[in-house]
Design a protein around this motif. Structure first.
Motif, PDB file in Angstrom:
ATOM      1  N   PHE A 182       0.811  -1.075   0.988  1.00 16.83           N
ATOM      2  CA  PHE A 182       1.623   0.115   0.529  1.00 16.83           C
ATOM      3  C   PHE A 182       0.793   1.364   0.101  1.00 16.83           C
ATOM      4  N   MET A 183      -0.113   1.068  -0.871  1.00 17.57           N
ATOM      5  CA  MET A 183      -0.713   2.166  -1.534  1.00 17.57           C
ATOM      6  C   MET A 183      -1.873   2.733  -0.425  1.00 17.57           C
ATOM      7  N   ASN A 233       1.702   5.275   1.105  1.00 17.96           N
ATOM      8  CA  ASN A 233       3.115   4.930   0.604  1.00 17.96           C
ATOM      9  C   ASN A 233       3.990   4.895   1.709  1.00 17.96           C
ATOM     10  N   LYS A 289       4.345   6.718   4.356  1.00 19.59           N
ATOM     11  CA  LYS A 289       4.899   8.182   4.471  1.00 19.59           C
ATOM     12  C   LYS A 289       4.461   8.859   5.941  1.00 19.59           C
ATOM     13  N   LYS A 349      -4.669   5.913  -8.285  1.00 16.33           N
ATOM     14  CA  LYS A 349      -3.395   5.448  -7.751  1.00 16.33           C
ATOM     15  C   LYS A 349      -3.188   4.365  -8.686  1.00 16.33           C
ATOM     16  N   ILE A 400       0.124   1.467  -8.941  1.00 21.51           N
ATOM     17  CA  ILE A 400       1.206   0.810  -8.443  1.00 21.51           C
ATOM     18  C   ILE A 400       1.705  -0.241  -9.394  1.00 21.51           C
ATOM     19  N   GLU A 459       3.716  12.103  -7.086  1.00 21.92           N
ATOM     20  CA  GLU A 459       4.434  11.197  -6.383  1.00 21.92           C
ATOM     21  C   GLU A 459       3.548  10.527  -5.375  1.00 21.92           C
ATOM     22  N   ASN A 460       2.297  10.955  -4.995  1.00 20.33           N
ATOM     23  CA  ASN A 460       1.830  10.039  -3.671  1.00 20.33           C
ATOM     24  C   ASN A 460       0.648   9.125  -4.404  1.00 20.33           C
ATOM     25  N   ARG A 461       0.692   9.095  -5.607  1.00 20.90           N
ATOM     26  CA  ARG A 461      -0.507   8.393  -6.473  1.00 20.90           C
ATOM     27  C   ARG A 461       0.165   7.323  -7.251  1.00 20.90           C
ATOM     28  N   TYR A 474       3.724   4.580  -8.177  1.00 25.35           N
ATOM     29  CA  TYR A 474       4.889   3.899  -7.559  1.00 25.35           C
ATOM     30  C   TYR A 474       5.360   2.835  -8.507  1.00 25.35           C
TER      31      TYR A 474
END
Ligand code: 3PG
Length: 306
Positions: free
Chosen positions: A117-118, A122, A124, A245, A247, A262-264, A266
């Motif tokens: 996912f990372m 993500n 996106k 990042k 996660i 937000e992109n780094r 979760y």
């Protein structure tokens, strides 16, 4: 009749509950189920006259333990037992156990779900990177760490391990590299899988200084405990290193503050590493069998408060 309370704020899969109940019925025990409770006083009330207690991440606090007037054994169906007040349990002569290894594959598989996912932005739709050939540092080589190593080899990752409690020879037998210090692990590896328990020594041990050793495009995957992170250091590091990042499967207290990255960043809304029917069945059945063996034969294998 021996009474066993299964208190799970986050319930086991139905098949696991059925199997646990059957184990107790066959043993001549009564099962009481307390699921999805939201108030800790529900557990305090329910534990009053039971002989044994099965929990997951539910807190077996001093209050719970003292309320259990007939309590003889608490089994944490899972690995980490930082949710049991061991001092209070020992003071009352209550045996505390965990079920090591029973949910470790589930947690290790989730680690890779999170890594992919990372690495794939993500999910996106943006361009990501591959895990093949990347260096993965496994911080602690317990049951989860071992499974993470096994799966990482399938991804063709270069695997490094730091664990001062497991011999170099034992780790090397699994075909992975061993490093001598935690600093070396973080300096060397782009990705870190946190698999350490939360103890007095490890709490807040993942701090700014350690993270700052990580190479460019670093990421930390935390399927362990939020307490091992020094959150002030983590927040500072997010600002200092725009390539970093994090996660997590355990929402940090500073979750709301990290959402800006937000992109780094979760976090799963609720810890789900062990949320598979297989893990629930394995850990739940193990807990039930350990209770039967203890009540019938005094078997204390897996006791953690010796
Ligand atoms: C464990 O320590 O076994 C894992 O963190 C899983 O915990 P859970 O059973 O509360 O999901």
């Amino acid at each position: 009749m021996t009474k066993v309370l299964i208190a799970t704020e986050k319930p086991f899969a139905a098949a696991a509950v059925e199997g646990i109940k059957k184990t107790f019925t066959d043993a001549g025990f009564e099962t009481i189920l307390l699921e999805k409770y939201t108030d800790p006083t529900d557990l305090i009330k329910a534990v009053g006259d039971v002989d044994a207690l099965i929990i997951r991440s539910d807190k077996a606090s001093r209050q719970v333990i003292e309320a259990g007037k007939s309590l003889k054994i608490i089994v944490r169906a899972g690995a980490g037992f930082d949710n049991i007040d061991l001092v209070a349990a020992s003071e009352k002569g209550i045996v505390a156990m965990n079920t090591p290894g029973q949910n470790s594959n589930a947690v290790a598989e989730l680690t890779f779900g999170m890594l992919v996912f990372m690495a794939r932005a993500n999910f996106k739709g943006g361009s990501g990177t591959e895990l093949k050939g990347k260096k993965l540092g496994i911080h602690a080589y317990g049951n989860v760490g071992k499974n993470v190593a096994r799966i990482a080899k399938g991804f063709d990752m270069e695997v490094y391990v730091f664990d001062p409690f497991v011999s170099k020879e034992t780790i090397e037998k699994d075909g992975v590299n061993v490093v001598a210090t935690v600093e070396e692990l973080y300096s060397n590896c782009q990705y870190i899988s946190l698999n350490i328990p939360a103890t007095e020594k490890t709490k807040k041990s993942i701090n700014f200084e350690l993270l700052a050793k990580m190479p460019k495009d670093a990421a930390v995957i935390n399927t362990a405990r939020k307490e091992v992170i020094d959150e002030e250091g983590l927040k500072k590091f997010f600002v200092a290193r725009p390539d970093f990042k994090y996660i997590s499967d355990i929402m940090p207290d500073c979750h709301a503050e990290l959402l800006q990255f937000e992109n780094r960043y979760y976090s799963t809304p609720k810890k789900q590493g062990a949320e598979t029917s297989e893990a629930n069945i394995n850990a739940g059945f193990a807990a039930a069998n350990q209770i039967v063996k203890f009540i019938k034969n005094g078997d204390k294998t897996f006791q953690v408060n010796k």
